[in-house]
Design a protein around this motif. Structure first.
Motif, PDB file in Angstrom:
ATOM      1  N   ALA A  98       0.836  -1.216   0.000  1.00  0.00           N
ATOM      2  CA  ALA A  98       0.000   0.000   0.000  1.00  0.00           C
ATOM      3  C   ALA A  98       0.863   1.255   0.000  1.00  0.00           C
ATOM      4  O   ALA A  98       0.546   2.241  -0.672  1.00  0.00           O
ATOM      5  N   GLN A  99       1.947   1.206   0.734  1.00  0.00           N
ATOM      6  CA  GLN A  99       2.846   2.359   0.851  1.00  0.00           C
ATOM      7  C   GLN A  99       3.395   2.784  -0.506  1.00  0.00           C
ATOM      8  O   GLN A  99       3.589   3.970  -0.771  1.00  0.00           O
ATOM      9  N   HIS A 100       3.620   1.824  -1.390  1.00  0.00           N
ATOM     10  CA  HIS A 100       4.214   2.120  -2.701  1.00  0.00           C
ATOM     11  C   HIS A 100       3.168   2.248  -3.814  1.00  0.00           C
ATOM     12  O   HIS A 100       3.536   2.321  -4.982  1.00  0.00           O
ATOM     13  N   ASN A 101       1.898   2.285  -3.425  1.00  0.00           N
ATOM     14  CA  ASN A 101       0.833   2.424  -4.421  1.00  0.00           C
ATOM     15  C   ASN A 101       0.373   3.877  -4.472  1.00  0.00           C
ATOM     16  O   ASN A 101      -0.326   4.344  -3.583  1.00  0.00           O
ATOM     17  N   LYS A 102       0.763   4.587  -5.514  1.00  0.00           N
ATOM     18  CA  LYS A 102       0.430   6.015  -5.580  1.00  0.00           C
ATOM     19  C   LYS A 102      -1.065   6.252  -5.828  1.00  0.00           C
ATOM     20  O   LYS A 102      -1.549   7.363  -5.676  1.00  0.00           O
ATOM     21  N   TYR A 103      -1.783   5.188  -6.229  1.00  0.00           N
ATOM     22  CA  TYR A 103      -3.229   5.318  -6.422  1.00  0.00           C
ATOM     23  C   TYR A 103      -3.992   4.705  -5.251  1.00  0.00           C
ATOM     24  O   TYR A 103      -5.075   4.175  -5.411  1.00  0.00           O
ATOM     25  N   ASP A 104      -3.380   4.767  -4.079  1.00  0.00           N
ATOM     26  CA  ASP A 104      -4.000   4.156  -2.897  1.00  0.00           C
ATOM     27  C   ASP A 104      -5.182   4.971  -2.404  1.00  0.00           C
ATOM     28  O   ASP A 104      -5.047   6.138  -2.074  1.00  0.00           O
ATOM     29  N   TYR A 105      -6.359   4.332  -2.372  1.00  0.00           N
ATOM     30  CA  TYR A 105      -7.569   4.994  -1.870  1.00  0.00           C
ATOM     31  C   TYR A 105      -7.992   4.399  -0.529  1.00  0.00           C
ATOM     32  O   TYR A 105      -9.097   4.612  -0.066  1.00  0.00           O
ATOM     33  N   GLY A 106      -7.111   3.611   0.066  1.00  0.00           N
ATOM     34  CA  GLY A 106      -7.471   2.934   1.310  1.00  0.00           C
ATOM     35  C   GLY A 106      -7.585   1.445   1.075  1.00  0.00           C
ATOM     36  O   GLY A 106      -7.348   0.949  -0.014  1.00  0.00           O
ATOM     37  N   PHE A 107      -7.942   0.727   2.096  1.00  0.00           N
ATOM     38  CA  PHE A 107      -8.118  -0.723   1.999  1.00  0.00           C
ATOM     39  C   PHE A 107      -9.534  -0.971   1.478  1.00  0.00           C
ATOM     40  O   PHE A 107     -10.512  -0.575   2.110  1.00  0.00           O
ATOM     41  N   ALA A 108      -9.663  -1.598   0.310  1.00  0.00           N
ATOM     42  CA  ALA A 108     -10.975  -1.744  -0.348  1.00  0.00           C
ATOM     43  C   ALA A 108     -12.032  -2.311   0.599  1.00  0.00           C
ATOM     44  O   ALA A 108     -13.146  -1.777   0.695  1.00  0.00           O
ATOM     45  N   LEU A 109     -11.702  -3.388   1.313  1.00  0.00           N
ATOM     46  CA  LEU A 109     -12.677  -3.991   2.212  1.00  0.00           C
ATOM     47  C   LEU A 109     -13.103  -2.997   3.287  1.00  0.00           C
ATOM     48  O   LEU A 109     -14.294  -2.859   3.588  1.00  0.00           O
ATOM     49  N   GLY A 110     -12.140  -2.297   3.871  1.00  0.00           N
ATOM     50  CA  GLY A 110     -12.446  -1.308   4.908  1.00  0.00           C
ATOM     51  C   GLY A 110     -13.307  -0.175   4.371  1.00  0.00           C
ATOM     52  O   GLY A 110     -14.258   0.265   5.021  1.00  0.00           O
ATOM     53  N   ASN A 111     -12.969   0.298   3.172  1.00  0.00           N
ATOM     54  CA  ASN A 111     -13.760   1.365   2.542  1.00  0.00           C
ATOM     55  C   ASN A 111     -15.212   0.948   2.393  1.00  0.00           C
ATOM     56  O   ASN A 111     -16.140   1.704   2.718  1.00  0.00           O
ATOM     57  N   PHE A 112     -15.415  -0.252   1.862  1.00  0.00           N
ATOM     58  CA  PHE A 112     -16.777  -0.721   1.590  1.00  0.00           C
ATOM     59  C   PHE A 112     -17.554  -1.010   2.884  1.00  0.00           C
ATOM     60  O   PHE A 112     -18.761  -0.773   2.959  1.00  0.00           O
ATOM     61  N   LEU A 113     -16.865  -1.517   3.894  1.00  0.00           N
ATOM     62  CA  LEU A 113     -17.531  -1.753   5.187  1.00  0.00           C
ATOM     63  C   LEU A 113     -18.074  -0.439   5.739  1.00  0.00           C
ATOM     64  O   LEU A 113     -19.189  -0.381   6.248  1.00  0.00           O
ATOM     65  N   ASN A 114     -17.267   0.624   5.639  1.00  0.00           N
ATOM     66  CA  ASN A 114     -17.712   1.940   6.106  1.00  0.00           C
ATOM     67  C   ASN A 114     -18.848   2.483   5.250  1.00  0.00           C
ATOM     68  O   ASN A 114     -19.819   3.036   5.761  1.00  0.00           O
ATOM     69  N   GLU A 115     -18.723   2.315   3.948  1.00  0.00           N
ATOM     70  CA  GLU A 115     -19.711   2.889   3.034  1.00  0.00           C
ATOM     71  C   GLU A 115     -21.085   2.224   3.158  1.00  0.00           C
ATOM     72  O   GLU A 115     -22.118   2.888   3.100  1.00  0.00           O
ATOM     73  N   PHE A 116     -21.096   0.914   3.334  1.00  0.00           N
ATOM     74  CA  PHE A 116     -22.366   0.184   3.345  1.00  0.00           C
ATOM     75  C   PHE A 116     -22.986   0.046   4.728  1.00  0.00           C
ATOM     76  O   PHE A 116     -24.143  -0.351   4.851  1.00  0.00           O
TER      77      PHE A 116
END
Length: 203
Positions: A98-116
């Motif tokens: 994740a640290q080396h991913n310049k298109y990092d938007y967060g952890f997908a699973l965590g993002n979706f858990l929060n969103e839904f």
């Protein structure tokens, strides 16, 4: 048979693009038109493969998201090695990616858990199933560690698994806008200290 394989390949391509879009923009901010534009598909072509946006997303959870979480965070724990070492290495490797991913938007699973959360119970169930599998595998690894003499028998494996999952989800969120390298270093430093307290006396 060739037609069937072609359909599977098309669906996989659609799901891969869909996951990227939902990850970047969020599920509720991504329209069918956004998906069609990214895929250069007509509405008819989309609905030939999927009955709805919900069905499309559930397929993504089952086919892609689960596999991503499984390969990064669950599969590495399926070994008879010291689980404390396995947990440390697995989380560090995932945070480094994740640290080396310049298109990092967060952890997908965590993002979706929060969103839904509180917005879509059916999809939330599918997402929570992934965290449940992760939790069960963490608990199993720790229990194996107790049997193999790596982990203190007094450790509450369920509580440790819960703490690891929740702290990792939180760290991934902080890394999006923060200094990923520094945050990873600080988190791993504390995690190592925490895991060390669980070591069996013989090790």
């Amino acid at each position: 048979m060739e037609k069937h394989l072609k359909r599977i390949v098309t669906m996989q391509r659609m799901q891969k693009t869909g996951l990227e879009l939902f990850y970047q923009k969020g599920y509720f901010n991504t329209s069918i038109d956004d998906i069609l534009k990214s895929l250069s598909l007509s509405k008819g072509a989309f609905y030939y493969h999927f009955a709805s946006k919900d069905e499309f997303f559930i397929g993504i959870i089952q086919q892609l998201l689960f596999r991503k979480v499984y390969s990064a965070l669950i599969e590495p724990l399926e070994s008879n090695e010291n689980p404390l070492t396995l947990i440390e290495r697995t989380l560090d490797n995932t945070l480094e990616t994740a640290q080396h991913n310049k298109y990092d938007y967060g952890f997908a699973l965590g993002n979706f858990l929060n969103e839904f959360n509180g917005r879509h119970p059916e999809i939330m169930r599918y997402l929570k199933d992934i965290t449940k599998v992760w939790e069960v595998n963490l608990i199993s690894a720790l229990q194996r560690g107790k049997s193999n003499g790596y982990v203190s028998r007094h450790i509450d494996s369920e509580s440790v698994a819960l703490f690891i999952i929740s702290s990792f989800l939180g760290m991934r969120t902080l890394m999006v806008e923060g200094n990923g390298k520094l945050l990873r270093y600080k988190y791993m430093q504390q995690l190592r200290t925490y895991l060390k307290t669980m070591e069996a006396v013989t090790h």
